[in-house]
Motif scaffolding. Structure first.
Motif, PDB file in Angstrom:
ATOM      1  N   MET A  16      30.308  -4.166  23.737  1.00 16.72           N
ATOM      2  CA  MET A  16      31.910  -3.906  23.678  1.00 16.72           C
ATOM      3  C   MET A  16      32.635  -5.161  24.407  1.00 16.72           C
ATOM      4  SD  MET A  16      32.718   0.065  24.216  1.00 16.72           S
ATOM      5  CE  MET A  16      34.086  -0.266  24.553  1.00 16.72           C
ATOM      6  N   LEU A  17      32.166  -5.703  25.655  1.00 13.28           N
ATOM      7  CA  LEU A  17      32.899  -6.633  26.128  1.00 13.28           C
ATOM      8  C   LEU A  17      32.673  -8.139  25.633  1.00 13.28           C
ATOM      9  CD1 LEU A  17      34.329  -7.987  28.622  1.00 13.28           C
ATOM     10  CD2 LEU A  17      32.168  -8.183  29.756  1.00 13.28           C
ATOM     11  N   GLY A  18      31.280  -8.268  25.020  1.00 12.63           N
ATOM     12  CA  GLY A  18      31.116  -9.422  24.384  1.00 12.63           C
ATOM     13  C   GLY A  18      31.836  -9.674  22.754  1.00 12.63           C
ATOM     14  N   ALA A  19      31.793  -8.373  22.136  1.00 10.10           N
ATOM     15  CA  ALA A  19      32.312  -8.515  20.720  1.00 10.10           C
ATOM     16  C   ALA A  19      33.763  -8.561  21.251  1.00 10.10           C
ATOM     17  CB  ALA A  19      32.218  -7.035  20.203  1.00 10.10           C
ATOM     18  N   ALA A  20      34.347  -7.893  22.222  1.00 10.49           N
ATOM     19  CA  ALA A  20      35.812  -8.134  22.421  1.00 10.49           C
ATOM     20  C   ALA A  20      36.238  -9.659  22.539  1.00 10.49           C
ATOM     21  CB  ALA A  20      36.462  -7.357  23.473  1.00 10.49           C
ATOM     22  N   LEU A  21      35.299 -10.231  23.468  1.00  9.91           N
ATOM     23  CA  LEU A  21      35.812 -11.820  23.826  1.00  9.91           C
ATOM     24  C   LEU A  21      35.524 -12.751  22.547  1.00  9.91           C
ATOM     25  CD1 LEU A  21      34.140 -11.869  27.391  1.00  9.91           C
ATOM     26  CD2 LEU A  21      36.418 -12.430  26.827  1.00  9.91           C
ATOM     27  N   LEU A  22      34.686 -12.505  21.627  1.00  7.28           N
ATOM     28  CA  LEU A  22      34.390 -13.366  20.492  1.00  7.28           C
ATOM     29  C   LEU A  22      35.384 -12.827  19.737  1.00  7.28           C
ATOM     30  CD1 LEU A  22      30.500 -13.040  20.324  1.00  7.28           C
ATOM     31  CD2 LEU A  22      31.928 -14.985  20.990  1.00  7.28           C
ATOM     32  N   LEU A  23      35.809 -11.521  19.529  1.00  6.58           N
ATOM     33  CA  LEU A  23      36.915 -11.300  18.451  1.00  6.58           C
ATOM     34  C   LEU A  23      38.326 -12.151  19.082  1.00  6.58           C
ATOM     35  CD1 LEU A  23      38.035  -9.771  16.019  1.00  6.58           C
ATOM     36  CD2 LEU A  23      38.546  -7.969  17.725  1.00  6.58           C
ATOM     37  N   TRP A  24      38.617 -12.068  20.217  1.00  2.00           N
ATOM     38  CA  TRP A  24      39.517 -12.762  20.772  1.00  2.00           C
ATOM     39  C   TRP A  24      39.498 -14.299  20.584  1.00  2.00           C
ATOM     40  CZ3 TRP A  24      40.706 -12.956  26.773  1.00  2.00           C
ATOM     41  CH2 TRP A  24      42.150 -13.526  26.997  1.00  2.00           C
ATOM     42  N   PHE A  25      38.358 -14.676  20.719  1.00  2.00           N
ATOM     43  CA  PHE A  25      38.228 -16.114  20.337  1.00  2.00           C
ATOM     44  C   PHE A  25      38.433 -16.645  19.074  1.00  2.00           C
ATOM     45  CE2 PHE A  25      35.575 -19.461  18.781  1.00  2.00           C
ATOM     46  CZ  PHE A  25      35.803 -20.845  19.637  1.00  2.00           C
ATOM     47  N   PHE A  26      38.235 -15.617  18.152  1.00  2.00           N
ATOM     48  CA  PHE A  26      38.381 -16.171  16.594  1.00  2.00           C
ATOM     49  C   PHE A  26      39.812 -15.658  16.288  1.00  2.00           C
ATOM     50  CE2 PHE A  26      33.716 -16.115  16.629  1.00  2.00           C
ATOM     51  CZ  PHE A  26      33.611 -17.319  15.943  1.00  2.00           C
ATOM     52  N   VAL A  27      40.319 -14.661  16.795  1.00  2.00           N
ATOM     53  CA  VAL A  27      41.837 -14.277  16.431  1.00  2.00           C
ATOM     54  C   VAL A  27      42.853 -15.327  16.972  1.00  2.00           C
ATOM     55  CG1 VAL A  27      43.442 -12.467  16.621  1.00  2.00           C
ATOM     56  CG2 VAL A  27      41.090 -11.914  16.209  1.00  2.00           C
ATOM     57  N   ASP A  28      42.615 -15.778  18.284  1.00  2.00           N
ATOM     58  CA  ASP A  28      43.677 -16.647  18.900  1.00  2.00           C
ATOM     59  C   ASP A  28      43.455 -17.973  18.575  1.00  2.00           C
ATOM     60  OD1 ASP A  28      45.569 -17.327  20.974  1.00  2.00           O
ATOM     61  OD2 ASP A  28      43.869 -17.525  22.625  1.00  2.00           O
ATOM     62  N   ASN A  29      44.561 -18.509  18.502  1.00  3.06           N
ATOM     63  CA  ASN A  29      44.715 -19.938  17.828  1.00  3.06           C
ATOM     64  C   ASN A  29      44.982 -20.917  18.950  1.00  3.06           C
ATOM     65  OD1 ASN A  29      44.287 -19.364  15.103  1.00  3.06           O
ATOM     66  ND2 ASN A  29      46.462 -18.755  14.880  1.00  3.06           N
ATOM     67  N   GLY A  30      44.527 -20.709  20.007  1.00  4.17           N
ATOM     68  CA  GLY A  30      44.556 -21.174  21.286  1.00  4.17           C
ATOM     69  C   GLY A  30      43.658 -22.476  21.254  1.00  4.17           C
ATOM     70  N   SER A  31      44.014 -23.243  22.396  1.00  7.69           N
ATOM     71  CA  SER A  31      43.023 -24.650  22.657  1.00  7.69           C
ATOM     72  C   SER A  31      42.962 -24.833  23.917  1.00  7.69           C
ATOM     73  CB  SER A  31      43.980 -25.916  21.952  1.00  7.69           C
ATOM     74  OG  SER A  31      44.973 -26.127  22.505  1.00  7.69           O
ATOM     75  N   GLY A  32      42.066 -25.602  24.406  1.00  7.90           N
ATOM     76  CA  GLY A  32      41.692 -26.066  25.673  1.00  7.90           C
ATOM     77  C   GLY A  32      40.445 -25.230  26.216  1.00  7.90           C
ATOM     78  N   VAL A  33      40.298 -25.722  27.315  1.00  2.00           N
ATOM     79  CA  VAL A  33      39.026 -24.805  28.323  1.00  2.00           C
ATOM     80  C   VAL A  33      39.070 -23.349  28.196  1.00  2.00           C
ATOM     81  CG1 VAL A  33      37.893 -24.821  30.436  1.00  2.00           C
ATOM     82  CG2 VAL A  33      38.894 -26.976  29.596  1.00  2.00           C
ATOM     83  N   TRP A  34      40.301 -22.690  28.300  1.00  3.11           N
ATOM     84  CA  TRP A  34      40.192 -21.163  28.483  1.00  3.11           C
ATOM     85  C   TRP A  34      40.021 -20.636  27.077  1.00  3.11           C
ATOM     86  CZ3 TRP A  34      39.286 -19.330  32.632  1.00  3.11           C
ATOM     87  CH2 TRP A  34      39.730 -20.092  33.958  1.00  3.11           C
ATOM     88  N   HIS A  35      40.561 -21.434  25.852  1.00  2.00           N
ATOM     89  CA  HIS A  35      40.080 -20.812  24.731  1.00  2.00           C
ATOM     90  C   HIS A  35      38.509 -20.595  24.490  1.00  2.00           C
ATOM     91  CE1 HIS A  35      40.597 -19.739  20.398  1.00  2.00           C
ATOM     92  NE2 HIS A  35      39.866 -20.793  20.033  1.00  2.00           N
ATOM     93  N   TYR A  36      38.018 -21.933  24.862  1.00  2.00           N
ATOM     94  CA  TYR A  36      36.605 -21.956  24.348  1.00  2.00           C
ATOM     95  C   TYR A  36      35.827 -21.198  25.450  1.00  2.00           C
ATOM     96  CZ  TYR A  36      37.568 -25.173  20.909  1.00  2.00           C
ATOM     97  OH  TYR A  36      38.170 -25.699  19.706  1.00  2.00           O
TER      98      TYR A  36
END
Length: 69
Positions: A16-36
């Motif tokens: 659940m944690l891994g899927a949530a983080l990856l989903l957040w990565f693909f949904v969020d249009n951020g940039s920079g170190v914290w996005h990656y």
């Protein structure tokens, strides 16, 4: 091959944690170190799916009920 040392609730929480983080990565249009940094979600997702954690092996921990001695 690595022994199974991740079991039950630990496995579910990791997936659940891994899927949530990856989903957040693909949904969020951020940039920079914290996005990656959200890509770290690959680690708990894979350890949950495979049922083995290299860090648990090093420390000698097992949450898998079948492998407790």
């Amino acid at each position: 091959m690595l022994k199974n040392n991740v079991g039950g609730i630990d496995k579910i929480l990791r997936i659940m944690l891994g899927a949530a983080l990856l989903l957040w990565f693909f949904v969020d249009n951020g940039s920079g170190v914290w996005h990656y940094a959200k890509l770290i979600g690959i680690v708990p997702l894979l350890t949950g799916l495979l049922g083995t954690c290299p860090l648990y092996s090093i420390v000698g921990i097992s949450t898998c009920p079948m492998n407790r001695s």
